[in-house]
Design a protein around this motif. Structure first.
Motif, PDB file in Angstrom:
ATOM      1  N   LYS A   1       0.840  -1.179   0.000  1.00  0.00           N
ATOM      2  CA  LYS A   1       0.000   0.000   0.000  1.00  0.00           C
ATOM      3  C   LYS A   1       0.887   1.245   0.000  1.00  0.00           C
ATOM      4  O   LYS A   1       1.892   1.313   0.694  1.00  0.00           O
ATOM      5  CB  LYS A   1      -0.900   0.019   1.239  1.00  0.00           C
ATOM      6  CG  LYS A   1      -1.990  -1.020   1.234  1.00  0.00           C
ATOM      7  CD  LYS A   1      -2.812  -0.959   2.502  1.00  0.00           C
ATOM      8  CE  LYS A   1      -3.489   0.387   2.661  1.00  0.00           C
ATOM      9  NZ  LYS A   1      -4.348   0.442   3.861  1.00  0.00           N
ATOM     10  N   PRO A   2       0.556   2.243  -0.785  1.00  0.00           N
ATOM     11  CA  PRO A   2       1.348   3.483  -0.780  1.00  0.00           C
ATOM     12  C   PRO A   2       1.229   4.188   0.560  1.00  0.00           C
ATOM     13  O   PRO A   2       0.174   4.154   1.196  1.00  0.00           O
ATOM     14  CB  PRO A   2       0.717   4.303  -1.903  1.00  0.00           C
ATOM     15  CG  PRO A   2      -0.690   3.786  -1.998  1.00  0.00           C
ATOM     16  CD  PRO A   2      -0.603   2.321  -1.688  1.00  0.00           C
ATOM     17  N   ASP A   3       2.297   4.823   0.969  1.00  0.00           N
ATOM     18  CA  ASP A   3       2.258   5.557   2.233  1.00  0.00           C
ATOM     19  C   ASP A   3       1.402   6.813   2.123  1.00  0.00           C
ATOM     20  O   ASP A   3       0.558   7.085   2.977  1.00  0.00           O
ATOM     21  CB  ASP A   3       3.675   5.948   2.673  1.00  0.00           C
ATOM     22  CG  ASP A   3       4.477   4.757   3.143  1.00  0.00           C
ATOM     23  OD1 ASP A   3       3.852   3.718   3.436  1.00  0.00           O
ATOM     24  OD2 ASP A   3       5.704   4.852   3.201  1.00  0.00           O
ATOM     25  N   PHE A   4       1.620   7.581   1.054  1.00  0.00           N
ATOM     26  CA  PHE A   4       0.942   8.872   0.920  1.00  0.00           C
ATOM     27  C   PHE A   4      -0.117   8.810  -0.167  1.00  0.00           C
ATOM     28  O   PHE A   4       0.163   8.414  -1.298  1.00  0.00           O
ATOM     29  CB  PHE A   4       1.959   9.970   0.602  1.00  0.00           C
ATOM     30  CG  PHE A   4       3.057  10.051   1.611  1.00  0.00           C
ATOM     31  CD1 PHE A   4       2.842  10.591   2.874  1.00  0.00           C
ATOM     32  CD2 PHE A   4       4.316   9.552   1.324  1.00  0.00           C
ATOM     33  CE1 PHE A   4       3.857  10.639   3.810  1.00  0.00           C
ATOM     34  CE2 PHE A   4       5.341   9.599   2.252  1.00  0.00           C
ATOM     35  CZ  PHE A   4       5.111  10.146   3.499  1.00  0.00           C
ATOM     36  N   VAL A   5      -1.333   9.179   0.188  1.00  0.00           N
ATOM     37  CA  VAL A   5      -2.443   9.125  -0.761  1.00  0.00           C
ATOM     38  C   VAL A   5      -3.274  10.392  -0.696  1.00  0.00           C
ATOM     39  O   VAL A   5      -3.322  11.077   0.336  1.00  0.00           O
ATOM     40  CB  VAL A   5      -3.370   7.923  -0.477  1.00  0.00           C
ATOM     41  CG1 VAL A   5      -2.639   6.614  -0.703  1.00  0.00           C
ATOM     42  CG2 VAL A   5      -3.934   7.982   0.932  1.00  0.00           C
ATOM     43  N   VAL A   6      -3.910  10.705  -1.825  1.00  0.00           N
ATOM     44  CA  VAL A   6      -4.879  11.794  -1.863  1.00  0.00           C
ATOM     45  C   VAL A   6      -6.206  11.245  -1.373  1.00  0.00           C
ATOM     46  O   VAL A   6      -6.722  10.270  -1.917  1.00  0.00           O
ATOM     47  CB  VAL A   6      -5.036  12.349  -3.289  1.00  0.00           C
ATOM     48  CG1 VAL A   6      -6.177  13.359  -3.352  1.00  0.00           C
ATOM     49  CG2 VAL A   6      -3.740  12.998  -3.752  1.00  0.00           C
ATOM     50  N   THR A   7      -6.747  11.822  -0.325  1.00  0.00           N
ATOM     51  CA  THR A   7      -7.992  11.319   0.252  1.00  0.00           C
ATOM     52  C   THR A   7      -9.216  12.151  -0.105  1.00  0.00           C
ATOM     53  O   THR A   7     -10.342  11.669   0.005  1.00  0.00           O
ATOM     54  CB  THR A   7      -7.887  11.254   1.783  1.00  0.00           C
ATOM     55  OG1 THR A   7      -7.611  12.565   2.288  1.00  0.00           O
ATOM     56  CG2 THR A   7      -6.767  10.302   2.202  1.00  0.00           C
ATOM     57  N   LYS A   8      -8.993  13.400  -0.554  1.00  0.00           N
ATOM     58  CA  LYS A   8     -10.150  14.254  -0.826  1.00  0.00           C
ATOM     59  C   LYS A   8      -9.762  15.371  -1.779  1.00  0.00           C
ATOM     60  O   LYS A   8      -8.672  15.917  -1.699  1.00  0.00           O
ATOM     61  CB  LYS A   8     -10.692  14.842   0.487  1.00  0.00           C
ATOM     62  CG  LYS A   8     -12.025  15.564   0.356  1.00  0.00           C
ATOM     63  CD  LYS A   8     -12.522  16.004   1.727  1.00  0.00           C
ATOM     64  CE  LYS A   8     -13.905  16.643   1.652  1.00  0.00           C
ATOM     65  NZ  LYS A   8     -14.383  17.081   2.990  1.00  0.00           N
ATOM     66  N   ILE A   9     -10.690  15.681  -2.699  1.00  0.00           N
ATOM     67  CA  ILE A   9     -10.535  16.818  -3.601  1.00  0.00           C
ATOM     68  C   ILE A   9     -11.834  17.608  -3.582  1.00  0.00           C
ATOM     69  O   ILE A   9     -12.910  17.054  -3.824  1.00  0.00           O
ATOM     70  CB  ILE A   9     -10.231  16.369  -5.044  1.00  0.00           C
ATOM     71  CG1 ILE A   9      -8.927  15.562  -5.110  1.00  0.00           C
ATOM     72  CG2 ILE A   9     -10.138  17.571  -5.978  1.00  0.00           C
ATOM     73  CD1 ILE A   9      -8.642  15.002  -6.485  1.00  0.00           C
ATOM     74  N   VAL A  10     -11.737  18.893  -3.281  1.00  0.00           N
ATOM     75  CA  VAL A  10     -12.906  19.778  -3.277  1.00  0.00           C
ATOM     76  C   VAL A  10     -12.641  20.913  -4.246  1.00  0.00           C
ATOM     77  O   VAL A  10     -11.608  21.596  -4.152  1.00  0.00           O
ATOM     78  CB  VAL A  10     -13.190  20.338  -1.874  1.00  0.00           C
ATOM     79  CG1 VAL A  10     -14.368  21.315  -1.925  1.00  0.00           C
ATOM     80  CG2 VAL A  10     -13.473  19.211  -0.887  1.00  0.00           C
ATOM     81  N   LEU A  11     -13.561  21.128  -5.196  1.00  0.00           N
ATOM     82  CA  LEU A  11     -13.427  22.205  -6.170  1.00  0.00           C
ATOM     83  C   LEU A  11     -14.312  23.384  -5.782  1.00  0.00           C
ATOM     84  O   LEU A  11     -15.434  23.203  -5.327  1.00  0.00           O
ATOM     85  CB  LEU A  11     -13.827  21.708  -7.558  1.00  0.00           C
ATOM     86  CG  LEU A  11     -13.099  20.458  -8.080  1.00  0.00           C
ATOM     87  CD1 LEU A  11     -13.539  20.151  -9.497  1.00  0.00           C
ATOM     88  CD2 LEU A  11     -11.593  20.633  -7.996  1.00  0.00           C
ATOM     89  N   THR A  12     -13.789  24.575  -5.982  1.00  0.00           N
ATOM     90  CA  THR A  12     -14.543  25.790  -5.672  1.00  0.00           C
ATOM     91  C   THR A  12     -14.429  26.763  -6.854  1.00  0.00           C
ATOM     92  O   THR A  12     -13.340  27.265  -7.152  1.00  0.00           O
ATOM     93  CB  THR A  12     -14.004  26.480  -4.414  1.00  0.00           C
ATOM     94  OG1 THR A  12     -13.977  25.539  -3.339  1.00  0.00           O
ATOM     95  CG2 THR A  12     -14.878  27.658  -4.035  1.00  0.00           C
ATOM     96  N   PRO A  13     -15.537  27.016  -7.552  1.00  0.00           N
ATOM     97  CA  PRO A  13     -16.840  26.344  -7.394  1.00  0.00           C
ATOM     98  C   PRO A  13     -16.816  24.952  -8.030  1.00  0.00           C
ATOM     99  O   PRO A  13     -15.916  24.648  -8.815  1.00  0.00           O
ATOM    100  CB  PRO A  13     -17.800  27.269  -8.127  1.00  0.00           C
ATOM    101  CG  PRO A  13     -16.970  27.881  -9.202  1.00  0.00           C
ATOM    102  CD  PRO A  13     -15.605  28.061  -8.609  1.00  0.00           C
TER     103      PRO A  13
END
Length: 597
Positions: A481-493
């Motif tokens: 399993k990779p150590d570092f992962v992207v867990t969330k992306i929020v776009l505005t707007p």
């Protein structure tokens, strides 16, 4: 967690290795049947309940012939695979997926999609081939009588177990292979017979080896082959019986070779054939029993032929059939017991039906009486497999159910007690295969496990001890399993306007076991230029050091939108220009969005 596994043939985006589409050569376009209607229905039920489902996508990575004059061949590069992944996302509705993960250079990506995203995948014209019941992983593991075969993620084929006729493919070096040995490269699908083995390469070539005294290898001889030998081209699927072979070509014609004493070839005779003979047209999938055969046509009708002493043909009689007879309609997948005589069919509504020999309780109807007609056993099934005198079914939630003979522990529930009705034995399973007295299962994390008889090393864990519970096959551990992962992306707007800058808030987590530097976080907006470092739409920032379990949120402002339409924002952690750090995995996540006027 349900997992739908799709094999895709995607047009190459920016890389341009060769013109046209890349994928398994010659595969016909997918039909609704091949898309795995049963699996799709079960997954849609889960989406309705849980609002999301996990989907695993296999990006095919074949060797490509550049021109007729120069036979130059090359593998897709990691950035080209990344572009293929992005091409897939173009086909999905904006906002219909929340994350995507792909290891550096890997042909596998995992999407978390909602109902619209799932429908988009199933309806996508990019889908080229899907295994019966929607699980491409089912083509990648196989159990023979007393040997086993499995593909790794890099499409290398490995074999282990009994080798008396050369079925391992190592040249007959040893009689028992207690751990896997690499046999071939560039393999797309495998099948294990009584004492012979079959493999389809990514170019559609069929390779065969092992026992051949009945002509089951289809090479025009009756001589055993101790190493893989190419037999045919243009092959889409294959099934191995005890002493016969069924070959489905890319034009949907079915061919057969080998022993024909009981009419299992289906050519109207009992003449043994060492060269494949044409049997049927319009076939979608095939399965081989010990001395009987099953074919699923593209209209969902099931046809059977061959030996029928115990009702294994399912036509209500015990009459041997030298040509195919119609048995069922509305079928999505089929399976046959290689060494004994029962059959399984998965209907498009997710119901599993069984018939034939039942002395071990393998029909699953609570009795030990033979069934001459199909009998409904389970619902909510996505894939199934038949062992010698045991049966296996995988449900949409990843649970594995087994029933039948258990004298060698082949059910995997820690006992040797025979079960005449299905019992849940495992969870978190993605694919299954049944040998005569052993079972193979690939978990959703990619690891391969086996249980049951092991006197010839068919479990692949370096012993000859029977196992009543799963043991991991040597060399087939889950990828790290990779150590570092992207867990969330929020776009505005969420839906930015054309030519108006927007921002992305991206969260990175250290899910490893030690504190470390996550390196760079790169993001790309979905623009028309190639995805390269510093290209239009690219932004990056240093994440810095994160403690175990810690997260860090970075904000990228001033991101560009350009034209109106469906777009994808992509993010890589521990990456700079998509180049993975030496100690990390190049992880990708993505977010769909729509640019409005």
């Amino acid at each position: 967690m349900s997992v739908l596994v799709l094999a895709l043939n995607l047009p190459l985006g920016q890389g341009g290795l060769a013109q046209g589409s890349l994928g398994i050569t010659g595969l016909a376009p997918a039909t609704a049947l091949e898309l795995g209607v049963a699996t799709a229905a079960a997954l849609r039920e889960q989406v309705a309940r849980d609002e999301w489902v996990q989907v695993q996508v296999e990006l095919l990575q074949p060797e490509v012939t550049a021109t007729p004059q120069g036979v130059a061949k090359a593998k897709l590069q990691p950035d080209e695979l990344a572009q293929m992944a992005q091409d897939l996302l173009f086909a999905l509705p904006a906002g219909s997926f929340g994350s995507m993960q792909r290891a550096a250079g890997s042909t596998t990506l995992t999407l978390r999609v909602d109902a619209a995203g799932l429908d988009g995948l199933l309806a996508s014209p990019l889908v080229a081939a899907v295994a019966a019941a929607g699980n491409a992983e089912m083509k990648r593991i196989a159990g023979g009588n007393r040997h086993s075969l499995a593909l790794k993620a890099d499409n290398t084929l490995w074999a282990w177990g009994y080798n008396d006729s050369g079925q391992i493919g190592d040249g007959g070096v040893v009689y028992y292979r207690l751990t896997p040995i690499q046999v071939l490269t560039g393999v797309a699908a495998v099948a294990g017979g009584g004492s012979h083995s079959l493999a389809i390469k990514t170019d559609g070539g069929l390779w065969a080896w092992g026992q051949n005294y009945s002509g089951q290898l289809g090479d025009g001889t009756n001589a055993n082959r101790l190493r893989p030998f190419q037999v045919l081209t243009g092959v889409a699927a294959v099934a191995a019986g005890n002493l016969h072979t069924l070959i489905l070509k890319t034009d949907r014609t079915l061919w057969a070779s080998g022993d024909n004493y009981n009419g299992q070839l289906g050519d109207g005779t009992t003449t043994r054939r060492s060269n494949p003979v044409l049997i049927l047209a319009g076939v979608a999938a095939v399965a081989a029993g010990g001395s009987h055969s099953l074919a699923l046509k593209t209209d969902g009708s099931l046809w059977t032929w061959g030996r029928n002493d115990w009702g294994e043909l399912g036509d209500g009689t015990t009459t041997r059939r030298l040509r195919p007879v119609h048995v069922l309609t509305g079928v999505a997948a089929v399976a046959g017991s290689r060494d004994y005589a029962h059959s399984l069919a998965l209907k498009t509504d997710g119901s599993l039906w069984a018939w034939g020999y039942n002395a071990g309780g393998q029909i699953g109807d609570g009795t030990y009486a033979n069934r001459l007609n199909p009998f409904p056993v389970l619902t909510g099934v996505v894939v199934m497999a038949a062992g010698g005198r045991h049966s296996l079914a995988l449900k949409a939630d990843g649970t594995l159910w087994a029933w039948g003979d258990n004298t060698s522990g082949q059910l995997g529930n820690g006992t040797t007690t025979t079960r005449a009705t299905p019992v849940q034995v495992q969870a978190g399973i993605a694919a299954i295969a049944g040998g005569t007295f052993h079972t193979l299962a690939r978990k959703t994390d990619g690891s391969l496990w086996a249980w049951g008889r092991n006197g010839e090393g068919q479990l692949g864990e370096n012993t000859q001890t029977n196992r009543l519970s799963p043991v991991q096959v040597s060399g087939f551990a889950a990828p790290p399993k990779p150590d570092f992962v992207v867990t969330k992306i929020v776009l505005t707007p969420l839906s930015p306007k054309a030519n108006v800058a927007f921002s992305a808030t991206v969260t990175v987590k250290n899910q490893g076991t030690a504190s470390g530097n996550a390196g760079f976080l790169d993001v790309w907006t979905n623009l028309t230029t190639a995805q390269t470092c510093g290209a239009d739409g690219n932004a990056y920032a240093s994440v810095g050091t994160l403690a175990v379990g810690a997260t860090k949120t970075l904000i990228f402002s001033g991101l560009k939108t350009r034209a109106v339409g469906t777009k994808t924002l992509r993010a890589f952690v521990d990456s700079y220009c998509q180049a993975a750090e030496s100690n990390e995995v190049n992880n990708q996540s993505a977010k769909g969005y729509t640019v409005i006027p």
